[in-house]
Design an enzyme around this catalytic site. Sequence first.
Site, mmCIF file in Angstrom:
data_model
loop_
_atom_site.group_PDB
_atom_site.id
_atom_site.type_symbol
_atom_site.label_atom_id
_atom_site.label_comp_id
_atom_site.label_asym_id
_atom_site.label_seq_id
_atom_site.Cartn_x
_atom_site.Cartn_y
_atom_site.Cartn_z
ATOM 1 N N ASP A 87 47.880 11.250 -44.641
ATOM 2 C CA ASP A 87 46.966 10.945 -45.755
ATOM 3 C C ASP A 87 47.440 9.830 -46.687
ATOM 4 O OD1 ASP A 87 49.120 12.338 -46.721
ATOM 5 O OD2 ASP A 87 47.986 13.921 -47.703
ATOM 6 N N HIS A 88 48.764 9.645 -46.793
ATOM 7 C CA HIS A 88 49.268 8.718 -47.808
ATOM 8 C C HIS A 88 49.260 7.252 -47.382
ATOM 9 C CE1 HIS A 88 50.544 12.229 -49.999
ATOM 10 N NE2 HIS A 88 51.149 11.518 -50.926
ATOM 11 N N ASP B 145 55.733 17.627 -51.077
ATOM 12 C CA ASP B 145 54.907 16.845 -51.988
ATOM 13 C C ASP B 145 54.780 17.672 -53.256
ATOM 14 O OD1 ASP B 145 52.601 14.468 -51.785
ATOM 15 O OD2 ASP B 145 52.226 16.023 -53.274
ATOM 16 N N ARG C 209 48.008 11.725 -61.779
ATOM 17 C CA ARG C 209 49.068 10.917 -62.395
ATOM 18 C C ARG C 209 48.544 9.568 -62.829
ATOM 19 N NH1 ARG C 209 53.646 12.737 -58.285
ATOM 20 N NH2 ARG C 209 53.976 14.704 -59.370
ATOM 21 N N SER D 225 57.165 12.741 -58.412
ATOM 22 C CA SER D 225 57.057 13.062 -56.995
ATOM 23 C C SER D 225 58.236 13.842 -56.422
ATOM 24 C CB SER D 225 56.896 11.751 -56.257
ATOM 25 O OG SER D 225 57.420 11.821 -54.977
ATOM 26 N N ARG E 171 59.510 12.892 -53.534
ATOM 27 C CA ARG E 171 60.106 12.004 -52.529
ATOM 28 C C ARG E 171 61.630 11.986 -52.614
ATOM 29 N NH1 ARG E 171 57.283 7.126 -55.807
ATOM 30 N NH2 ARG E 171 55.600 8.608 -55.528
HETATM 31 C C1 MIC Z 1 52.575 11.561 -55.462
HETATM 32 O O1 MIC Z 1 51.544 12.095 -55.848
HETATM 33 O O2 MIC Z 1 53.338 10.941 -56.218
HETATM 34 C C2 MIC Z 1 52.951 11.680 -54.021
HETATM 35 C C3 MIC Z 1 52.880 10.360 -53.413
HETATM 36 O O3 MIC Z 1 52.046 12.525 -53.360
HETATM 37 C C4 MIC Z 1 54.361 12.273 -53.971
HETATM 38 C C5 MIC Z 1 54.955 12.339 -52.652
HETATM 39 C C6 MIC Z 1 55.537 11.068 -52.172
HETATM 40 O O4 MIC Z 1 56.132 10.324 -52.929
HETATM 41 O O5 MIC Z 1 55.426 10.857 -50.971
HETATM 42 C C7 MIC Z 1 54.537 13.630 -54.595
HETATM 43 O O6 MIC Z 1 53.852 13.930 -55.540
HETATM 44 O O7 MIC Z 1 55.434 14.378 -54.210
HETATM 45 FE FE1 SF4 Z 2 47.832 12.070 -52.551
HETATM 46 FE FE2 SF4 Z 2 49.749 12.779 -54.276
HETATM 47 FE FE3 SF4 Z 2 47.512 11.526 -55.083
HETATM 48 FE FE4 SF4 Z 2 47.354 13.968 -54.243
HETATM 49 S S1 SF4 Z 2 48.472 13.267 -56.025
HETATM 50 S S2 SF4 Z 2 45.957 12.315 -53.700
HETATM 51 S S3 SF4 Z 2 48.869 14.030 -52.618
HETATM 52 S S4 SF4 Z 2 49.116 10.717 -53.769
#
Ligand code: MIC
Ligand code: SF4
Length: 753
Positions: free
Chosen positions: A94-95, A159, A447, A642, A644
């Site tokens: 999805d990302h 995640d 976010r 995140s 990550r």
């Molecule tokens: C996000 O919302 O910041 C992400 C991208 O989903 C991350 C995960 C990532 O950095 O791959 C998260 O929230 O953990």
């Molecule tokens: Fe994707 Fe993270 Fe955004 Fe949700 S918050 S849509 S999992 S990047």
Amino acid sequence: MFDLELIKKVYEELPERVEIAKKKLNRPLTYAEKILYAHLFEPKAIEVFERGKAYVDFAPDRVAMQDATAQMALLQFMNSGKKTTAVPSTVHCDHLIQAQVDGKTDLGVAQTANKEVYDFLESVSNKYGIGFLKPGAGIIHQVVLENYAFPGGMMIGTDSHTVNAGGLGMVAIGVGGADAVDVMAGMAWELKMPKLIGVKLTGKLSGWSASKDVILKVAGILTVKGGTGAIIEYFGEGAKSISATGKGTICNMGAEVGATTSIFAYDNSMERYLKATGREEVAKYANTVKDYLDADPEVYENPDLYYDQVIEIDLSKLEPHINGPFTPDRATPISMIGKVAKENGWPIDISVGLIGSCTNSSYEDISRAASIAQQAVEKNLKTVSEFTITPGSEQVRYTIERDGFISIFEKMGGKVFANACGPCIGQWSREGAEKGEKNTIVHSFNRNFSKRADGNPNTHAFVTSPELVTALAIAGRLDFNPLTDSLTNKNGEQIKLTPPVGEELPSKGFAVEDAGYQAPAADGSRVQVSVAPDSGRLQLLYPFEPWNGRNITGAKLLIKALGKCTTDHISMAGPWLRYRGHLDNISNNMLIGAINAFNNETNNVKNQISGEYDAVPTVQRKYKEAGIPTVVVGDQNYGEGSSREHAAMEPRHLGVMAVIVKSFARIHETNLKKQGMLGLTFVNENDYDLIQENDTFNFIDLVEFAPGKTLNVQVVHADGTKDKIELNHTYNEQQIEWFRAGSALNLIKRENN
Ligand code: MIC
Ligand code: SF4
């Protein structure tokens, strides 16, 4: 797609385990406590675990991973020596899909551009018994809610928004990939027993107020670190009146206050959702243990006795909120936003309104937003801002198309992107963003850190409900309050939008042609996983060096980060998502977003060897070449955002030895520990001010590293003066072992050999 046998087993064991826990604790239990105590790794080793103190070994029921973090998680899992995963696990693509033209086109582009990574994830999934959700299937958390989450269960996901599944009564926790490896390898998963925050909801939402406003309000109260180390439990009559997907939205954004997870007890809304998503059986079994899927009545009678903190919100009085810019906890009620925006000089004109994402793309959300869009179409209003929709799953997309909502959005000028993260994670090829113009966008995501959506630091992003995003996009102004203001239509008439109306669940039922699920091979032992040695996107992992057993001395300061330093600052997403499977390449983004406290600039730090200034990764590579260890210093809530683990693996790979900060966000602190790094906090926060640009760090008593005992470091300044700094840590015996071994994975490997 879901695992009914596993769910049945959880429900069979639940009553007995809860009764034992109640006896042991000798008091009524909250709902979260019931799930936690029912998921102990060693059920027989039950004791009273002190909240906020005791480390506990848990046995989660399942694991979910998204493509951007799954690459690292699975590269590590491949090194664990296991043949299949010990619990049901899924990978979701999805990302990595960039939003540019429209869903179909963008998906096609992504399939070609990311072929290598998708093939890798698909073959690893196939080999190790992991369910694979193809690109286009949807966003991890929406797909999990629709298929895998179940009341009373416990899961982890790589995640931070894994917590979304709390909307279906699950303890669902975001973790780094190394934690997922523990669970997939059948080992215990460790977590500090969370504290409990109770949120009592009274009254009922109405008019323009939506479930999103509950969490926007809570974020304003708790701030981005107020939930750290705690589970937020929602209860009260108001909680029951919110749909399961609305509960999901609230839980989802609990990540934005740093909460370990958020949860609602099992109720009729969840039962309805389970049935609507083809899980009548799960509902049936859940109903047999209903009392165990809720807190004991005494808890609700006297919440103060059972929660560490209690917040009360009257939904009947809750105003729609708009949070932002640049941080999700800056909460402003709609009636005030015009004034506040003016005072702060935020751009009033809205360039784009974006709805959808994992946070807000339920059938209910979309139908409510569509009811606003419909008014614009019928009443001849011109939509001033651009408008985009990112559906959370193919099932939702298919159903809302069938029911005519997509066509309404299109008539209003909206554009539907792929079922993917897209603009929410900087995967938005926004025309003109590179010009860096000051502008405002409103979205229903979670976010809104600087640069997150489009890479432009001057984009002011505001978070609000999908229905409000839609109204604001029509008006094109941040100071438009649909509750009180009117708009002028193309015929010059004054139009007042009527409050949104929607349907909780589709009356004709959900539908989908291809949900995008691929089951793994029954026997994966012959499946080959290949990683090209010259790949720019994937790189097999090498084990990190074990600790040499000596005090670290002569370490140079790499950067003293000023203010907010989220994982987006430490390991940026957007264009860097390409390198999530290649540790060396992605390390070139290490801390490039962090502000250097000595010159207030990003990505420009002093190289103490040459005296010159350069990019953070460049300077760090120089130290590494010279064999000089380094230290990173940071402010409050370092690593928020995140899950990550790249934010921990990059410094580890490039030779940073310790990260010393005022305070950490939970997941990041664990990620540092797992990768064999030192994550330490100042005993005296003001010692942060003592750190100067040319400092050298000498650990004094690292050789005596032990649980509950502070560490001391001598900091030598350029003029020869010295300060002694005392540092706290939260490492337990096991975690100190990880440090000694070089990483947690090194230890797993040793144990499996
Ligand atoms: C996000 O919302 O910041 C992400 C991208 O989903 C991350 C995960 C990532 O950095 O791959 C998260 O929230 O953990
Ligand atoms: Fe994707 Fe993270 Fe955004 Fe949700 S918050 S849509 S999992 S990047």
